[in-house]
Design a protein around this motif. Structure first.
Motif, PDB file in Angstrom:
ATOM      1  N   SER A  14       0.850  -1.174   0.000  1.00 42.57           N
ATOM      2  CA  SER A  14       0.000   0.000   0.000  1.00 42.57           C
ATOM      3  C   SER A  14       0.896   1.238   0.000  1.00 42.57           C
ATOM      4  CB  SER A  14      -0.908  -0.007   1.235  1.00 42.57           C
ATOM      5  OG  SER A  14      -0.120   0.047   2.411  1.00 42.57           O
ATOM      6  N   PRO A  15       0.445   2.299  -0.643  1.00 41.24           N
ATOM      7  CA  PRO A  15       1.286   3.497  -0.695  1.00 41.24           C
ATOM      8  C   PRO A  15       1.450   4.086   0.707  1.00 41.24           C
ATOM      9  CG  PRO A  15      -0.862   3.938  -1.648  1.00 41.24           C
ATOM     10  CD  PRO A  15      -0.799   2.479  -1.341  1.00 41.24           C
ATOM     11  N   GLN A  16       2.671   4.434   1.037  1.00 38.22           N
ATOM     12  CA  GLN A  16       2.973   5.024   2.330  1.00 38.22           C
ATOM     13  C   GLN A  16       3.166   6.522   2.142  1.00 38.22           C
ATOM     14  OE1 GLN A  16       3.069   3.411   5.281  1.00 38.22           O
ATOM     15  NE2 GLN A  16       2.391   1.578   4.205  1.00 38.22           N
ATOM     16  N   HIS A  17       2.590   7.288   3.019  1.00 35.25           N
ATOM     17  CA  HIS A  17       2.735   8.738   2.993  1.00 35.25           C
ATOM     18  C   HIS A  17       3.597   9.153   4.169  1.00 35.25           C
ATOM     19  CE1 HIS A  17      -0.239   9.117  -0.153  1.00 35.25           C
ATOM     20  NE2 HIS A  17      -1.053   8.352   0.538  1.00 35.25           N
ATOM     21  N   SER A  18       4.453  10.109   3.936  1.00 35.42           N
ATOM     22  CA  SER A  18       5.303  10.587   5.014  1.00 35.42           C
ATOM     23  C   SER A  18       4.492  11.501   5.925  1.00 35.42           C
ATOM     24  CB  SER A  18       6.501  11.341   4.451  1.00 35.42           C
ATOM     25  OG  SER A  18       6.083  12.564   3.882  1.00 35.42           O
ATOM     26  N   LYS A  19       5.022  11.736   7.088  1.00 35.54           N
ATOM     27  CA  LYS A  19       4.349  12.618   8.042  1.00 35.54           C
ATOM     28  C   LYS A  19       4.270  14.038   7.507  1.00 35.54           C
ATOM     29  CE  LYS A  19       5.380   9.926  12.123  1.00 35.54           C
ATOM     30  NZ  LYS A  19       6.025   9.876  13.428  1.00 35.54           N
ATOM     31  N   ALA A  20       5.264  14.434   6.741  1.00 37.39           N
ATOM     32  CA  ALA A  20       5.247  15.777   6.155  1.00 37.39           C
ATOM     33  C   ALA A  20       4.129  15.914   5.123  1.00 37.39           C
ATOM     34  CB  ALA A  20       6.596  16.085   5.511  1.00 37.39           C
ATOM     35  N   GLN A  21       3.900  14.867   4.321  1.00 37.54           N
ATOM     36  CA  GLN A  21       2.813  14.912   3.341  1.00 37.54           C
ATOM     37  C   GLN A  21       1.458  14.962   4.036  1.00 37.54           C
ATOM     38  OE1 GLN A  21       3.872  11.383   1.176  1.00 37.54           O
ATOM     39  NE2 GLN A  21       4.539  12.581  -0.616  1.00 37.54           N
ATOM     40  N   ILE A  22       1.314  14.200   5.081  1.00 39.16           N
ATOM     41  CA  ILE A  22       0.058  14.197   5.837  1.00 39.16           C
ATOM     42  C   ILE A  22      -0.166  15.553   6.494  1.00 39.16           C
ATOM     43  CG2 ILE A  22      -1.141  13.168   7.810  1.00 39.16           C
ATOM     44  CD1 ILE A  22       0.264  10.517   7.041  1.00 39.16           C
ATOM     45  N   ALA A  23       0.890  16.132   7.058  1.00 43.50           N
ATOM     46  CA  ALA A  23       0.771  17.448   7.691  1.00 43.50           C
ATOM     47  C   ALA A  23       0.448  18.528   6.656  1.00 43.50           C
ATOM     48  CB  ALA A  23       2.059  17.790   8.428  1.00 43.50           C
TER      49      ALA A  23
END
Length: 182
Positions: A14-23
């Motif tokens: 599954s694609p993982q998103h970084s914390k920076a992208q989520i923020a």
């Protein structure tokens, strides 16, 4: 034999998103909601000021003033929602969804202003029912009239006039149903 991953098959990840992208996404959503809410408040302030302190005050009956508030909420909220999206379309783009050119963004802003004027004119027209209907029925009629008055406008193919809401332009050779072959 199962369809799961075996020794010869790669695992599906599954694609993982970084914390920076989520923020960044969360900040964008909060920013859009804030501009939409502030736009709605500004629209209400503008319309109530027009109804109380201008030449429009004689044209709008007392029982129809809430129609102007409803129109101000719609126009201001829509403007607060779409201006940041148009500005984002100027900056961000991909190969599939190119950035907006300045002339396209200007055309979109003009179309948005025209739509705001349309909503405010509808709210003034619906406010006139306050002369013959009580305030509660005028508010109910206003919600439906202002809320659904844009539907005929939604049926017009605005892309033919160069107006796109999302900033997505299609090339002359692409159609909505075309898919790239792998």
């Amino acid at each position: 034999m199962s369809a799961g991953s075996g020794p010869g098959r790669p695992e599906a990840r599954s694609p993982q998103h970084s914390k920076a992208q989520i923020a960044a996404f969360a900040a964008g959503v909060i920013g859009i909601l804030a501009t939409m809410t502030l736009g709605a408040f500004a629209g209400v302030f503008l319309m109530t000021s027009l109804a109380n302190n201008s030449g429009l005050s004689n044209a709008v009956p007392e029982d129809g003033r809430n129609s102007l508030v409803i129109g101000g909420i719609g126009a201001g909220g829509l403007t607060g929602l779409l201006i940041p999206l148009i500005l984002a379309g100027l900056v961000k783009g991909t190969e599939e969804k190119p950035r907006l050119r300045p002339t396209e963004a200007f055309t979109n802003v003009l179309a948005l202003i025209g739509f705001d004027v349309y909503l405010l004119a509808i709210s003034v027209i619906v406010a006139q029912f306050g002369r013959i209907l009580p305030e509660g029925l005028t508010v109910l009629l206003s919600v439906f009239a202002i809320g659904f008055s844009w539907m005929p406008l939604a049926l017009i193919p605005w892309e033919r006039f160069g107006i796109t809401i999302t900033g997505v332009r299609r090339g002359p050779d692409s159609t909505p149903d075309s898919h790239k072959s792998d």
